[in-house]
Design an enzyme around this catalytic site. Structure first.
Site, PDB file in Angstrom:
ATOM      1  N   HIS A 172      55.722 106.882  18.115  1.00 12.57           N
ATOM      2  CA  HIS A 172      56.539 107.802  18.893  1.00 12.57           C
ATOM      3  C   HIS A 172      55.655 108.875  19.496  1.00 12.57           C
ATOM      4  O   HIS A 172      54.650 109.270  18.897  1.00 12.57           O
ATOM      5  CB  HIS A 172      57.613 108.447  17.994  1.00 12.57           C
ATOM      6  CG  HIS A 172      58.696 109.150  18.751  1.00 12.57           C
ATOM      7  ND1 HIS A 172      58.560 110.449  19.185  1.00 12.57           N
ATOM      8  CD2 HIS A 172      59.928 108.739  19.158  1.00 12.57           C
ATOM      9  CE1 HIS A 172      59.667 110.808  19.823  1.00 12.57           C
ATOM     10  NE2 HIS A 172      60.506 109.799  19.820  1.00 12.57           N
ATOM     11  N   ASP A 190      64.308 103.228  17.921  1.00 18.52           N
ATOM     12  CA  ASP A 190      64.632 102.229  18.941  1.00 18.52           C
ATOM     13  C   ASP A 190      64.498 100.801  18.411  1.00 18.52           C
ATOM     14  O   ASP A 190      65.215  99.904  18.852  1.00 18.52           O
ATOM     15  CB  ASP A 190      63.706 102.401  20.155  1.00 18.52           C
ATOM     16  CG  ASP A 190      63.895 103.737  20.838  1.00 18.52           C
ATOM     17  OD1 ASP A 190      65.044 104.056  21.166  1.00 18.52           O
ATOM     18  OD2 ASP A 190      62.911 104.461  21.023  1.00 18.52           O
TER      19      ASP A 190
END
Length: 440
Positions: A316, A374
Site C-alpha cells: 500500500h 483490495d
C-alpha cells in the site's frame, strides 16, 4: 544555490545560499494531535520567491482535519480517534456514518433518529429513472454513477446553498441515503432487469443487497452473513484520509461547487485503476495467473525488477505494515466463503493459495508487501455474485460519507482557500511570434 533546513522545537530555519550570500528564514512548526509535525510554509513564496516541488504531494499537508488519521508505519487507522478494527467489530455502517459526520458515536436515541432520517431519503426522484435510459445498456456502471450523481443537483435545488448548514446537512443525508439506490439501479440497468425500490424495514446493507439482487416475481431475503459482510466492507472503506478521490472532492469544493458535483468528481477520481479499481485489478491478475501451479512463476516475476508485472492487492502507498482493514477483511472473506461453500471454487482457491505463499515468502515479508484490503474485497464480491464492473461502484457507495465529511469540514474551515497548486515550469521561455507565412 544550496539549501539547508534545520528543525528546532518550534521553528524551521531555512538558509538559502547563492551569489548574494546567505539568506535566512524561519517558519512555524505546527503540531498535530498525533503524527508528524508540519512546517507551515504558507508564507514561503512571499518571503523567499520560491515554491516547494512535491509531485504527488507525498510530503505536503493540504489541509487541517479532525476526521481520520493513518499511521502507515504502525498500521493504524483511526476515525475520530477510534480504531477501525473496533468500529468494524462493534458498529454498523450507519453508526460510523454518524461518527464521521458529527464527530461522536451516537447514543441509542440518536442512532434510531439518524437511521430514520437516512431511510426517508433512500428513494430517488422518479424522473431520475428516465435519466438512466439515456445510457447504453453496456455503459460502465461507474460512468453511470458519475452522470447520475452529478445530475442530482438538477433535482434537489433545496440543498445547493453551501453557506447554509442545514442545506449542507440535507445534501449530506441525501447522498448517503441515495447512493446505494443509484448504484443498485446502475447494476439493474446493465442487466436489463427492472429497478427495485428501497424498503424502509431493512438495514442499510440489507437494503442495498435487496435492490441489487431482488426481482419482482419472488421474495428476496438477504443472507445475514452476507449482509454483515457487506456492512463491514462499507465500514472499512468509509474514509481514508487525504487520498486521491478525497483530495479531488476537497479541490472541487474549494471553488464553491455544489455537493453533488463535488461527489461526482470524487467518483471520477476513484474510478482510476490505481485507486478504487485496485480490487478489480486483483481479479484480473488472478485470471491471468490461471492456476495454483503457476503461482511460483508469477511470484518470481513480481520479484524481478526488470519485469513490469506486479502482484495486485499487495502492499500500500501509505501502509508499511499490515493494513488494519485487511485483517478484518481477511476474516470476513473466510466467513463468506464458508457460508457459501465456495472453498473449492478455482479462482478463490487460487487467491487463498497466493495469500498463503505471500505471507510466508521472505521477499514479501521483508518489503512488507502484505495482502491489502483490495485483495480480499474483490474475492468477497466475486463470491457474492457481484460482477467485476460493480467493484469500484461499491467502493464509491462506502466512501461517500468520507467525501461528505471531508467536504463539510473544508467548507467550515476559516482558512480554506480555492485550491491552486503551483508548478515547476520547464517549457520554452517567451518566444517571438512568427507569422504563418514565414514559418519554414
Amino acid at each position: 544555490m544550496t539549501k539547508k533546513i534545520e528543525d528546532t522545537q518550534t521553528r524551521a530555519k531555512i538558509t538559502l545560499t547563492d551569489s548574494r550570500g546567505d539568506r535566512r528564514y524561519e517558519f512555524p512548526i505546527l503540531e498535530g494531535t498525533v503524527g508528524p509535525d508540519v512546517i507551515d510554509i504558507r508564507s514561503l513564496y512571499a518571503d523567499t520567491g520560491l515554491f516547494t516541488y512535491d509531485p504527488g504531494y507525498t510530503s505536503t499537508g493540504s489541509c487541517e482535519s479532525k476526521i481520520t488519521f493513518i499511521d502507515g508505519d504502525q498500521g493504524t487507522l483511526l476515525h475520530r480517534g477510534y480504531r477501525i478494527e473496533d468500529l468494524a467489530e462493534h458498529c454498523d455502517y450507519l453508526e460510523v456514518v454518524y461518527l464521521l459526520l458529527k464527530g461522536e458515536l451516537p447514543n441509542p436515541a440518536q442512532k434510531l433518529k439518524f437511521e430514520q432520517d437516512i431511510t426517508r431519503h433512500t428513494m430517488l426522484h422518479e424522473q431520475i429513472n428516465y435519466f438512466y435510459r439515456g445510457f447504453r445498456r453496456d455503459a460502465h456502471p461507474m460512468a453511470v454513477m458519475c452522470g447520475v450523481v452529478g445530475a442530482m443537483s438538477a433535482f434537489y435545488h433545496d440543498s445547493l446553498d453551501i453557506s447554509d448548514p442545514r442545506q449542507r446537512m440535507v445534501a449530506s443525508y441525501r447522498l448517503v441515503a441515495k447512493m446505494p439506490t443509484i448504484a443498485a439501479w446502475a447494476y439493474k440497468y446493465s442487466m436489463g432487469q427492472p429497478f427495485v425500490y428501497p424498503r424502509n424495514n431493512l438495514s442499510y446493507a440489507e437494503n442495498f443487497l435487496h435492490m441489487m439482487f431482488a426481482v419482482p416475481c419472488e421474495e428476496f431475503e438477504a443472507n445475514p452473513v452476507l449482509a454483515r459482510a457487506m456492512d463491514r466492507i462499507l465500514i472499512l472503506h468509509a474514509d481514508h484520509e487525504q487520498n486521491a478521490s478525497t483530495s479531488t472532492v476537497r479541490l472541487a469544493g474549494s471553488s464553491g461547487a455544489n455537493p453533488f458535483a463535488c461527489i461526482s468528481a470524487g467518483i471520477a477520481s476513484l474510478w482510476g485503476p490505481a485507486h478504487g479499481g485496485a480490487n478489480e485489478a486483483v481479479l484480473n491478475m488472478l485470471q491471468e495467473i490461471g492456476s495454483k501451479e503457476r503461482i511460483p512463476e508469477f511470484i518470481a516475476r513480481a520479484k524481478d525488477k526488470n519485469d513490469p508485472f506486479r502482484l495486485m492487492g499487495f502492499g500500500h502507498r501509505v501502509y508499511k505494515n499490515y493494513d488494519p482493514r485487511a485483517k478484518v477483511m481477511q476474516r470476513t472473506c473466510h466467513e463468506v466463503l464458508d457460508e457459501l461453500g465456495l472453498r473449492n471454487e478455482p479462482l478463490l482457491e487460487l487467491a487463498m493459495e497466493l495469500e498463503r505463499i505471500a505471507l510466508q515468502d521472505e521477499y514479501f515479508v521483508e518489503k512488507k508487501l502484505y495482502p491489502n484490503v483490495d485483495f480480499y474485497s474483490g474475492i468477497i464480491f466475486r463470491a457474492m455474485g457481484i460482477p467485476v464492473s460493480m467493484f469500484t461502484v461499491l467502493f464509491a457507495v462506502a466512501r461517500t460519507v468520507g467525501w461528505i465529511a471531508q467536504w463539510n469540514e473544508m467548507i467550515e474551515d476559516p482558512h480554506q482557500k480555492i485550491g491552486r497548486p503551483r508548478q515547476l515550469y520547464t517549457g520554452y521561455p517567451q518566444r517571438a511570434f512568427v507569422p504563418l507565412s514565414q514559418r519554414g
